[in-house]
Design an enzyme around this catalytic site. Structure first.
Site, short mmCIF file in Angstrom:
data_model
loop_
_atom_site.label_atom_id
_atom_site.label_comp_id
_atom_site.label_asym_id
_atom_site.label_seq_id
_atom_site.Cartn_x
_atom_site.Cartn_y
_atom_site.Cartn_z
N SER A 115 5.65 -4.47 -2.27
CA SER A 115 4.97 -3.16 -2.61
C SER A 115 3.48 -3.46 -3.29
O SER A 115 2.65 -2.69 -3.36
CB SER A 115 5.75 -2.39 -3.66
N CYS A 116 3.40 -4.62 -3.70
CA CYS A 116 2.22 -5.00 -4.32
C CYS A 116 0.93 -5.15 -2.99
O CYS A 116 1.26 -4.98 -1.91
CB CYS A 116 2.19 -6.26 -4.84
N ILE A 117 -0.20 -5.09 -3.35
CA ILE A 117 -1.18 -5.15 -2.49
C ILE A 117 -2.23 -6.28 -2.97
O ILE A 117 -1.96 -6.77 -3.78
CB ILE A 117 -2.10 -3.95 -2.17
N GLY A 135 1.67 -3.29 0.32
CA GLY A 135 2.13 -1.73 0.23
C GLY A 135 3.32 -1.28 0.80
O GLY A 135 3.42 -0.10 1.22
N LEU A 137 -2.22 -7.41 -6.50
CA LEU A 137 -2.50 -6.23 -7.44
C LEU A 137 -0.92 -5.43 -7.20
O LEU A 137 -0.40 -5.21 -6.27
CB LEU A 137 -3.36 -5.15 -7.13
#
Length: 161
Positions: free
Chosen positions: A27-29, A89, A46
């Protein structure tokens, strides 16, 4: 050169043509930045700190981006020349949370507000991605992975390679 692995909250910048930065994104970018004139790039990993997008989480994400950009400047990068690519994401919990979407929206919003063109993105879905980035050339490659492998121990910030 062995890839430099970064995890949540970390970044790497450099201009060495042999340098490769790698990460695994759920889910991080990661926002990969590149100055094509200077041949300097950087990548971060992030995760917005709050479950909802409020001013605190948006400020933290913007601060992380500013740190990445400021680390690139001493290597010759200039803000008006920066180009970006956005990755990650995913919805990793079968749609039970939209944090991946919120992270992606942050990345798109930040780049648009800062006037940094986004040349490519590979976002969303339900699987993790392995990302490799060559900062000196701006080349990025992703592939979907079924399961994220264990995170290796790393150095928090890598600069100037």
């Amino acid at each position: 050169m062995t890839p430099i692995y970064i995890s949540q909250g970390q970044h790497a910048v450099g201009r060495d043509t042999e340098m490769v930065v790698s990460t695994i994104l759920g889910s991080c970018i990661s926002i990969c930045l590149w100055d094509p004139v200077a041949g300097v790039g950087g990548m971060n990993h992030l995760l917005l700190p709050n479950a909802k997008q409020d001013s605190e989480s948006l400020s933290a994400g913007a601060l992380d981006m500013d740190i990445l950009i400021n680390k690139m400047m001493p290597l010759g990068a200039e803000r008006p020349r920066l180009r970006a690519k956005l990755f990650g994401g995913s919805s990793m919990l079968n749609g039970r949370t939209d944090i991946g979407l919120r992270n992606t929206e942050f990345g798109r919003h930040y780049l648009a507000n800062e006037g940094i063109p986004c040349d490519a993105e590979d976002v969303g879905g339900t699987k993790a991605r392995r990302l490799k980035y060559w900062p000196a050339t701006g080349v990025a490659k992703t592939r979907l992975v079924e399961e994220a492998p264990p995170v290796p121990k790393t150095v928090k910030h890598v600069e100037g390679h």
